[in-house]
Write a protein that holds these residues in place. Structure first.
Motif, mmCIF file in Angstrom:
data_model
loop_
_atom_site.group_PDB
_atom_site.id
_atom_site.type_symbol
_atom_site.label_atom_id
_atom_site.label_comp_id
_atom_site.label_asym_id
_atom_site.label_seq_id
_atom_site.Cartn_x
_atom_site.Cartn_y
_atom_site.Cartn_z
ATOM 1 N N UNK A 22 0.864 -1.202 0.076
ATOM 2 C CA UNK A 22 0.171 0.024 -0.049
ATOM 3 C C UNK A 22 0.886 1.186 0.039
ATOM 4 N N UNK A 23 2.070 1.190 0.576
ATOM 5 C CA UNK A 23 2.874 2.259 0.746
ATOM 6 C C UNK A 23 3.403 2.945 -0.822
ATOM 7 N N UNK A 24 3.584 1.482 -1.773
ATOM 8 C CA UNK A 24 4.215 1.737 -2.889
ATOM 9 C C UNK A 24 3.392 1.707 -4.066
ATOM 10 N N UNK A 25 2.289 0.500 -4.192
ATOM 11 C CA UNK A 25 1.516 0.308 -5.145
ATOM 12 C C UNK A 25 0.109 0.750 -5.093
ATOM 13 N N UNK A 26 -0.076 2.126 -4.260
ATOM 14 C CA UNK A 26 -1.353 2.571 -4.371
ATOM 15 C C UNK A 26 -1.581 3.935 -4.819
ATOM 16 N N UNK A 27 -2.724 4.615 -4.647
ATOM 17 C CA UNK A 27 -2.923 6.124 -5.204
ATOM 18 C C UNK A 27 -2.970 6.130 -6.570
ATOM 19 N N UNK A 28 -3.809 5.140 -7.115
ATOM 20 C CA UNK A 28 -3.708 4.979 -8.638
ATOM 21 C C UNK A 28 -4.601 6.315 -9.149
ATOM 22 N N UNK A 162 7.214 -11.687 -11.865
ATOM 23 C CA UNK A 162 7.181 -10.463 -12.190
ATOM 24 C C UNK A 162 7.224 -9.433 -11.127
ATOM 25 N N UNK A 163 7.883 -8.358 -11.068
ATOM 26 C CA UNK A 163 7.848 -7.491 -9.640
ATOM 27 C C UNK A 163 7.977 -5.865 -10.449
ATOM 28 N N UNK A 164 7.524 -4.959 -9.405
ATOM 29 C CA UNK A 164 7.747 -3.630 -9.646
ATOM 30 C C UNK A 164 9.084 -2.885 -9.284
ATOM 31 N N UNK A 165 9.685 -2.384 -9.918
ATOM 32 C CA UNK A 165 10.941 -1.619 -9.488
ATOM 33 C C UNK A 165 10.653 -0.270 -9.041
ATOM 34 N N UNK A 189 15.190 -2.719 -8.248
ATOM 35 C CA UNK A 189 15.028 -2.932 -6.685
ATOM 36 C C UNK A 189 13.472 -3.274 -6.566
ATOM 37 N N UNK A 190 13.188 -4.483 -6.130
ATOM 38 C CA UNK A 190 11.755 -4.948 -5.887
ATOM 39 C C UNK A 190 11.239 -4.203 -4.884
ATOM 40 N N UNK A 191 9.923 -3.896 -5.133
ATOM 41 C CA UNK A 191 8.941 -3.189 -4.114
ATOM 42 C C UNK A 191 7.605 -3.689 -4.048
ATOM 43 N N UNK A 192 7.138 -3.347 -3.269
ATOM 44 C CA UNK A 192 5.614 -3.992 -2.844
ATOM 45 C C UNK A 192 5.307 -5.522 -2.866
ATOM 46 N N UNK A 193 4.276 -5.871 -2.384
ATOM 47 C CA UNK A 193 3.936 -7.282 -2.046
ATOM 48 C C UNK A 193 3.285 -8.121 -3.503
ATOM 49 N N UNK A 194 3.036 -7.305 -4.334
ATOM 50 C CA UNK A 194 2.509 -8.149 -5.653
ATOM 51 C C UNK A 194 3.318 -9.059 -6.320
#
Length: 203
Positions: A22-28, A162-165, A189-194
């Motif tokens: 939620x700290x990285x992959x939110x606020x769409x 597959x991850x978010x950098x 740098x991998x970030x987020x939980x997805x």
């Protein structure tokens, strides 16, 4: 054939670096879906798990490939191969991924993944910035609003890891002992939980 995967131990480095989802992959952002397409779409079956994650939708686009140089996902539907962080164009290897687009977001599928018409990479368009593009400045969004399945069972025709950098905002493959090359410098740098699970065309 797909590219080589790392060992199970390397594939399950849970929580290694990177803040919470939620700290990285939110606020769409309230982004309008589907600008006039930079690329053409195709229709295929993504498999039971992906279909459940995406509802009944089947709008998908093929020709998304893994780059053996930077480990990112890029679109290989043009006469050139974009711009790779390692220099020159991307180097396609492995599966022909068939990515869902312009379908509703669900608890198991995230929208706001976009095509950059400068470097041809898949990047996340849900932050106030647009990451770092190898061509300079941020990525430039064009085409479809891709919706990526995540944290679902892997089928015979899909691939996880597959991850978010959070440095360049791109999607990259997290299945090797190193993390490729990032346009922001160093490795991704991998970030987020997805853990994104991408469908591909059998072949």
């Amino acid at each position: 054939m797909g590219f080589l995967r790392a060992s199970g131990k390397e594939l399950h480095r849970a929580g290694a670096g990177g803040p919470a989802r939620r700290a990285v992959l939110t606020g769409a952002l309230g982004v309008a879906t589907g600008l006039a397409g930079a690329v053409a779409g195709s229709v295929a079956t993504a498999g039971p798990a992906a279909a459940q994650a995406l509802g009944s939708a089947r709008a998908e686009q093929a020709d998304w490939r893994y780059c053996a140089k930077c480990y990112g996902l890029f679109f290989r539907g043009y006469t050139t191969d974009g711009a790779c962080p390692t220099g020159g164009g991307h180097d396609a290897a492995g599966f022909n991924f068939n990515i869902p687009h312009d379908v509703p977001e669900t608890a198991k599928a995230q929208r706001n993944w976009r095509f950059c018409d400068k470097c041809f990479a898949m990047f996340w368009y849900g932050r106030s910035d647009s990451g770092i593009c190898p061509t300079g400045s941020g990525h430039r969004m064009a085409g479809y609003d891709f919706v990526l399945p995540h944290d679902i069972p892997v089928s015979a025709n899909s691939q996880r890891n597959w991850r978010f950098c959070d440095k360049c905002c791109c999607l990259f493959f997290y299945g090797h002992s190193d993390n490729g090359r990032c346009a922001a410098g160093g490795a991704h740098r991998r970030a987020g939980d997805f853990d994104f699970v991408l469908p591909y065309i059998p072949g």
